[in-house]
Design a protein around this motif. Structure first.
Motif, PDB file in Angstrom:
ATOM      1  N   THR A   1       0.844  -1.197   0.000  1.00  0.00           N
ATOM      2  CA  THR A   1       0.000   0.000   0.000  1.00  0.00           C
ATOM      3  C   THR A   1       0.871   1.236   0.000  1.00  0.00           C
ATOM      4  O   THR A   1       2.103   1.166  -0.041  1.00  0.00           O
ATOM      5  CB  THR A   1      -0.948  -0.005   1.218  1.00  0.00           C
ATOM      6  OG1 THR A   1      -1.925   1.029   1.075  1.00  0.00           O
ATOM      7  CG2 THR A   1      -0.178   0.208   2.516  1.00  0.00           C
TER       8      THR A   1
ATOM      9  N   ASP B   1     -13.144   6.601  -2.016  1.00  0.00           N
ATOM     10  CA  ASP B   1     -12.510   5.800  -3.048  1.00  0.00           C
ATOM     11  C   ASP B   1     -11.642   6.739  -3.875  1.00  0.00           C
ATOM     12  O   ASP B   1     -12.149   7.611  -4.581  1.00  0.00           O
ATOM     13  CB  ASP B   1     -13.574   5.155  -3.935  1.00  0.00           C
ATOM     14  CG  ASP B   1     -12.973   4.218  -4.969  1.00  0.00           C
ATOM     15  OD1 ASP B   1     -11.791   4.413  -5.307  1.00  0.00           O
ATOM     16  OD2 ASP B   1     -13.703   3.311  -5.426  1.00  0.00           O
TER      17      ASP B   1
ATOM     18  N   GLU C   1      -1.320   7.434   0.255  1.00  0.00           N
ATOM     19  CA  GLU C   1      -2.550   7.928  -0.361  1.00  0.00           C
ATOM     20  C   GLU C   1      -3.683   6.917  -0.240  1.00  0.00           C
ATOM     21  O   GLU C   1      -4.825   7.275   0.049  1.00  0.00           O
ATOM     22  CB  GLU C   1      -2.298   8.261  -1.835  1.00  0.00           C
ATOM     23  CG  GLU C   1      -1.488   9.529  -2.064  1.00  0.00           C
ATOM     24  CD  GLU C   1       0.010   9.337  -1.809  1.00  0.00           C
ATOM     25  OE1 GLU C   1       0.715  10.328  -1.730  1.00  0.00           O
ATOM     26  OE2 GLU C   1       0.454   8.176  -1.675  1.00  0.00           O
ATOM     27  N   ALA C   2      -3.362   5.643  -0.461  1.00  0.00           N
ATOM     28  CA  ALA C   2      -4.394   4.614  -0.370  1.00  0.00           C
ATOM     29  C   ALA C   2      -4.914   4.488   1.051  1.00  0.00           C
ATOM     30  O   ALA C   2      -6.127   4.365   1.289  1.00  0.00           O
ATOM     31  CB  ALA C   2      -3.846   3.273  -0.857  1.00  0.00           C
TER      32      ALA C   2
ATOM     33  N   ASP D   1     -10.013   6.250  -6.447  1.00  0.00           N
ATOM     34  CA  ASP D   1     -10.049   6.068  -7.889  1.00  0.00           C
ATOM     35  C   ASP D   1     -11.137   6.924  -8.534  1.00  0.00           C
ATOM     36  O   ASP D   1     -10.960   7.484  -9.597  1.00  0.00           O
ATOM     37  CB  ASP D   1     -10.281   4.595  -8.236  1.00  0.00           C
ATOM     38  CG  ASP D   1      -9.082   3.737  -7.835  1.00  0.00           C
ATOM     39  OD1 ASP D   1      -7.961   4.274  -7.877  1.00  0.00           O
ATOM     40  OD2 ASP D   1      -9.278   2.562  -7.478  1.00  0.00           O
TER      41      ASP D   1
END
Length: 533
Positions: A231, A244, A234-235, A246
């Motif tokens: 990981t 999310d 940011e994630a 994305d």
């Protein structure tokens, strides 16, 4: 996941406090010889889960297994007997005792009971201190030690009892950067010697530096467990704030009122409460320059903050608790003396001036700790509402407070703010937390402030009361009041603020204008992602 059996497995843990479910079938698995980060925002349930493991709370459902054997933990003694130790943010120490005396307190000592001999325990403390890099003088008096060394005493207390799993609750909050590095080095030594360490934290950068795996909690549940190498910061920030990264689509976020479920609902409440008001004017109505403030432990918590606010402006401050918000708010409210810096209200620098001059400048403060800092519990509602305006001519006759008039005004405030109290003579300490909050808000708004500092003002309030607070805030700004809003509820901040800034480690690290707030970016900024050390 490690191939060996887990050191610790917590399954289906449920914990309820009245109608509030703090843990909702929470899960945690920690491997042997691992530093495991436990992350989440305020109210995520991470400390509650660890308090269950340490026996401070009894779970309503679920199981705990250590080294493959299910255990029953009903008290801290049970936890220690099972090999679990915990270092809290508030240290449990006797200031007048030595380091060794504090560490051995509550344990069985060698030799006869009638003769206290601490020579062997002292040698053990010295050996543990040296082995784990927790440098401390076994003979030092605890009250003479700085906060970083006092924390080492708490860690040594657990190691002295032979624990195999050590929980550290937000251990870096009051440490200098050098002390943080030393602590992380000691944690790695512990793991090398066979221990497992659980690090409760909200600081992603530190988690990425110290932990092998990380579990993220939100709303009392485990959301994800990830390896560090799989990981990035940011994630993790996206998981923590419920976004999310994305597609940027926000999930429902339960805010402080407990009844508003997403930002659209908050915006609807704000819109319904907001009267027409002019744009902020006189951008220098409130100015703060170069503010540096130390916390109660002598650690610098505010690092040179500066800001400027206009009349009628709401400036929102977003940040995870423990990043200097309390010290910042207290300094610009005149409650805490800064080391350096200036606070100008309508052209007057108030730093170093007596409290009566801050009150005369119409600075009003609604503190985060409503019970400890907001009211005097042994005084009546009327007496608490008078605080700060006791020199006002509206309630004084012949130089004395007219208590008949004060009680009449208190009765009006009780009705206006829907304070559930048995009249003006009710003791503030007998009120619920939400009603104490209403008393504090009534007092603040009654002063017709020029600067209003609100720290989590709607925490514990129902929807109607929250809407009423928003109405009062907007009425104050329409009259030219500058409002500084510090809140852990990002949706509330986005909906209310003309400008939004983020605070991390005592510094402002991001700024957004109303209507241009990127909640993903704000969440990352709050967690320190991309912030240079």
């Amino acid at each position: 996941m490690s191939q060996s059996a887990p050191r610790l497995a917590m399954r289906g843990i449920v914990k309820e406090f009245g109608p509030v479910r703090a843990l909702d079938h929470a899960e945690l698995e920690v491997a042997p010889r691992e530093i495991h980060g436990l992350l989440g925002g305020n109210g995520a349930g991470k400390t509650t889960l660890m308090n269950v493991l340490y026996g401070l709370y009894r779970a309503d459902a679920g199981s705990i297994a250590i080294d493959g054997t299910e255990v029953s933990i009903a008290s801290p003694k049970d936890a220690i007997d099972a090999g679990v130790g915990m270092v809290h943010q508030s240290f449990l120490q006797i200031d007048s005792y030595t380091v060794t005396e504090n560490i051995v307190l509550g344990t069985k000592l060698p030799g006869p009971a009638w003769r206290l001999d601490l020579s062997d325990p002292r040698e053990q403390v010295a050996e543990l201190s040296s082995r784990f890099g927790l440098h401390v003088d076994p003979d030092a008096i605890v009250e003479d030690l700085p906060v970083g060394v006092r924390q080492r005493v708490e860690i040594l207390k657990a190691l002295y009892r032979g624990v195999g799993t050590l929980i550290l609750d937000e251990p870096t909050t009051n440490l200098t950067p050098g002390e943080v590095d030393e602590l992380f080095g000691s944690m790695r030594t512990m793991v090398d010697e066979g221990l497992s360490v659980i690090l409760i934290t909200h600081k992603i950068r530190e988690t990425m530096a110290a932990c092998d795996r990380m579990t993220v909690m939100r709303d009392g549940q485990r959301i994800a467990t990830v390896r560090r190498e799989e990981t990035d910061a940011e994630a993790l920030a996206g998981i923590m704030v419920g976004r999310d990264l994305d597609d940027g689509v926000p999930e429902a976020a339960v805010i402080a009122t407990g009844v508003v479920e997403d930002v659209e609902d908050v915006a609807e409440v704000v819109e319904s409460a907001e009267p027409l008001r002019p744009d902020p004017v006189d951008s220098g109505a409130v100015r703060v320059e170069g503010l540096r403030v130390r916390n109660d432990h002598g650690v610098e918590a505010v690092r040179g903050l500066s800001l400027s606010m206009g009349r009628g402006e709401i400036l929102g401050v977003a940040g995870v608790a423990g990043n200097g918000q309390v010290e910042f708010a207290e300094a610009i409210a005149g409650v805490r003396q800064p080391e350096t810096g200036h606070v100008w209200i309508r052209g007057t620098d108030l730093v170093g001036r007596p409290t009566r001059e801050w009150l005369a400048a119409k600075v009003a403060y609604v503190p985060e700790d409503r019970d400890g800092d907001g009211v005097l519990p042994t005084m009546t509602v009327a007496e608490n509402l008078v605080l700060g305006s006791q020199r006002s001519s509206d309630i004084r006759r012949a130089g004395l407070i007219d208590w008949k008039e004060a009680r009449q005004k208190a009765a009006e405030a009780i009705a206006t703010y829907s304070i559930r109290a048995n009249g003006p003579n009710a003791l503030a300490g007998d009120l619920s937390g939400g009603n104490i909050q209403r008393v504090i808000l009534a007092r603040a708004f009654a002063h017709e402030p020029s600067l209003l500092i609100l720290h989590n003002p709607t925490r514990g309030l129902d929807l109607r009361s929250t809407q009423f607070v928003y109405e009062q805030v907007h009425a104050a700004t329409a009259a030219g009041c500058s409002v500084l809003l510090l809140s852990e509820d990002l949706d509330e901040l986005v909906a209310l603020s003309d400008r939004l800034v983020t605070i991390y480690n005592g510094e402002f690290v991001g700024e957004w204008a109303r209507g241009a707030v990127d909640q993903v970016a704000v969440g990352q900024s709050m967690a320190g992602v991309g912030v240079e050390r």
